[in-house]
Motif scaffolding. Structure first.
Motif, mmCIF file in Angstrom:
data_model
loop_
_atom_site.group_PDB
_atom_site.id
_atom_site.type_symbol
_atom_site.label_atom_id
_atom_site.label_comp_id
_atom_site.label_asym_id
_atom_site.label_seq_id
_atom_site.Cartn_x
_atom_site.Cartn_y
_atom_site.Cartn_z
ATOM 1 N N ALA A 1 -22.807 -1.211 -73.056
ATOM 2 C CA ALA A 1 -23.902 -0.200 -72.778
ATOM 3 C C ALA A 1 -25.147 -0.487 -71.966
ATOM 4 C CB ALA A 1 -24.193 0.523 -74.091
ATOM 5 N N SER A 2 -25.557 -2.011 -72.572
ATOM 6 C CA SER A 2 -26.882 -2.246 -71.901
ATOM 7 C C SER A 2 -26.771 -2.969 -70.454
ATOM 8 C CB SER A 2 -27.371 -3.259 -72.693
ATOM 9 O OG SER A 2 -26.508 -4.518 -73.077
ATOM 10 N N THR A 3 -25.671 -3.350 -70.166
ATOM 11 C CA THR A 3 -25.322 -4.090 -68.948
ATOM 12 C C THR A 3 -25.001 -3.167 -67.860
ATOM 13 O OG1 THR A 3 -23.133 -4.725 -69.491
ATOM 14 C CG2 THR A 3 -24.892 -6.213 -69.924
ATOM 15 N N THR A 4 -24.189 -2.095 -68.304
ATOM 16 C CA THR A 4 -23.684 -1.182 -67.096
ATOM 17 C C THR A 4 -24.932 0.026 -66.767
ATOM 18 O OG1 THR A 4 -21.526 -1.310 -68.028
ATOM 19 C CG2 THR A 4 -21.902 0.635 -66.724
ATOM 20 N N PRO A 5 -25.228 -0.123 -65.696
ATOM 21 C CA PRO A 5 -26.284 0.985 -65.479
ATOM 22 C C PRO A 5 -25.968 2.240 -65.317
ATOM 23 C CG PRO A 5 -25.696 -0.209 -63.477
ATOM 24 C CD PRO A 5 -25.108 -0.956 -64.496
ATOM 25 N N LYS A 6 -26.258 3.381 -65.785
ATOM 26 C CA LYS A 6 -25.942 4.584 -65.840
ATOM 27 C C LYS A 6 -26.213 5.368 -64.541
ATOM 28 C CE LYS A 6 -25.548 5.143 -70.771
ATOM 29 N NZ LYS A 6 -25.907 6.067 -72.024
ATOM 30 N N LYS A 7 -25.526 6.215 -64.134
ATOM 31 C CA LYS A 7 -25.446 7.060 -62.815
ATOM 32 C C LYS A 7 -26.095 8.355 -63.299
ATOM 33 C CE LYS A 7 -22.882 9.549 -59.331
ATOM 34 N NZ LYS A 7 -21.783 9.771 -58.795
ATOM 35 N N PRO A 8 -27.472 8.698 -62.616
ATOM 36 C CA PRO A 8 -27.804 10.129 -62.991
ATOM 37 C C PRO A 8 -26.645 11.119 -62.691
ATOM 38 C CG PRO A 8 -29.068 8.977 -61.369
ATOM 39 C CD PRO A 8 -27.882 7.980 -61.455
ATOM 40 N N VAL A 9 -26.796 12.013 -63.610
ATOM 41 C CA VAL A 9 -25.789 13.160 -63.643
ATOM 42 C C VAL A 9 -26.593 14.305 -62.906
ATOM 43 C CG1 VAL A 9 -24.099 14.631 -64.798
ATOM 44 C CG2 VAL A 9 -24.726 12.180 -65.295
ATOM 45 N N SER A 10 -26.179 15.289 -61.952
ATOM 46 C CA SER A 10 -26.631 16.198 -61.165
ATOM 47 C C SER A 10 -26.369 17.673 -62.198
ATOM 48 C CB SER A 10 -26.137 16.730 -59.740
ATOM 49 O OG SER A 10 -24.993 16.985 -59.999
ATOM 50 N N VAL A 11 -27.158 18.606 -62.009
ATOM 51 C CA VAL A 11 -26.959 19.699 -62.741
ATOM 52 C C VAL A 11 -25.473 20.330 -62.238
ATOM 53 C CG1 VAL A 11 -27.798 22.227 -63.028
ATOM 54 C CG2 VAL A 11 -29.538 20.232 -62.786
ATOM 55 N N ALA A 12 -25.004 20.346 -61.091
ATOM 56 C CA ALA A 12 -23.967 20.837 -60.797
ATOM 57 C C ALA A 12 -22.711 20.007 -61.325
ATOM 58 C CB ALA A 12 -23.648 20.646 -59.200
ATOM 59 N N GLU A 13 -22.771 18.921 -61.691
ATOM 60 C CA GLU A 13 -21.769 18.143 -62.433
ATOM 61 C C GLU A 13 -21.803 18.189 -63.855
ATOM 62 O OE1 GLU A 13 -22.887 14.005 -61.650
ATOM 63 O OE2 GLU A 13 -22.184 13.936 -59.678
ATOM 64 N N ILE A 14 -23.003 18.411 -64.375
ATOM 65 C CA ILE A 14 -22.929 19.105 -65.982
ATOM 66 C C ILE A 14 -22.184 20.443 -65.848
ATOM 67 C CG2 ILE A 14 -24.638 19.705 -68.007
ATOM 68 C CD1 ILE A 14 -26.640 17.547 -66.861
ATOM 69 N N TYR A 15 -22.661 21.627 -64.923
ATOM 70 C CA TYR A 15 -22.104 22.544 -65.066
ATOM 71 C C TYR A 15 -20.362 22.494 -65.018
ATOM 72 C CZ TYR A 15 -21.013 27.659 -63.927
ATOM 73 O OH TYR A 15 -20.256 28.673 -63.849
ATOM 74 N N ALA A 16 -20.117 21.814 -63.988
ATOM 75 C CA ALA A 16 -18.484 21.710 -63.750
ATOM 76 C C ALA A 16 -17.803 21.216 -65.034
ATOM 77 C CB ALA A 16 -18.369 20.771 -62.697
ATOM 78 N N ARG A 17 -18.682 20.128 -65.714
ATOM 79 C CA ARG A 17 -17.904 19.698 -67.060
ATOM 80 C C ARG A 17 -18.006 20.750 -68.075
ATOM 81 N NH1 ARG A 17 -20.938 13.648 -67.626
ATOM 82 N NH2 ARG A 17 -20.191 12.893 -65.535
ATOM 83 N N LEU A 18 -19.218 21.516 -68.122
ATOM 84 C CA LEU A 18 -18.974 22.704 -69.209
ATOM 85 C C LEU A 18 -17.899 23.651 -68.892
ATOM 86 C CD1 LEU A 18 -22.632 22.498 -70.106
ATOM 87 C CD2 LEU A 18 -20.861 21.556 -71.285
ATOM 88 N N SER A 19 -17.949 24.007 -67.496
ATOM 89 C CA SER A 19 -17.202 25.104 -67.279
ATOM 90 C C SER A 19 -15.629 24.792 -67.495
ATOM 91 C CB SER A 19 -17.442 25.690 -65.953
ATOM 92 O OG SER A 19 -17.310 24.710 -64.884
ATOM 93 N N ARG A 20 -15.138 23.623 -67.548
ATOM 94 C CA ARG A 20 -13.865 23.335 -67.656
ATOM 95 C C ARG A 20 -13.399 23.948 -69.083
ATOM 96 N NH1 ARG A 20 -14.231 16.968 -66.305
ATOM 97 N NH2 ARG A 20 -15.097 17.403 -64.182
ATOM 98 N N ARG A 21 -14.023 24.063 -70.004
ATOM 99 C CA ARG A 21 -13.702 24.325 -71.457
ATOM 100 C C ARG A 21 -13.036 25.726 -71.375
ATOM 101 N NH1 ARG A 21 -18.057 21.216 -74.847
ATOM 102 N NH2 ARG A 21 -17.647 18.988 -74.244
#
Length: 89
Positions: free
Chosen positions: A69-89
């Motif tokens: 977790a500490s060595t892998t940099p996290k990519k910023p997530v956009s609002v559109a990606e969050i909405y796409a993930r939540l709307s799949r359910r």
């Protein structure tokens, strides 16, 4: 969870495992005080011409390392990606 004693099993598991059971604030402070007294004794002792002896630290539980977790940099997530993930359910 709130207001659990710092020596409880739940807090120990959240801190890193069963080896943290019983390690509350008071025990951490006692271990730090033990190490500080040993460092003070080593620094101010009259050891003659020889070197000061190495005094071991108080044994503490070791935290589990999270190298992935500490060595892998996290990519910023956009609002559109969050909405796409939540709307799949």
């Amino acid at each position: 969870m709130q207001r659990l004693p710092d020596t409880s099993m739940t807090v120990a598991l959240a801190s890193g495992g069963r080896e943290f059971l019983g390690w509350g604030v008071d025990r951490h402070m006692a271990a730090d005080l033990f190490d500080a007294l040993n460092a003070n004794t080593r620094a101010t002792g009259n050891w003659g011409k020889g070197k000061a002896p190495k005094i071991p630290q108080y044994p503490r539980p070791k935290a589990k390392s999270t190298t992935t977790a500490s060595t892998t940099p996290k990519k910023p997530v956009s609002v559109a990606e969050i909405y796409a993930r939540l709307s799949r359910r």
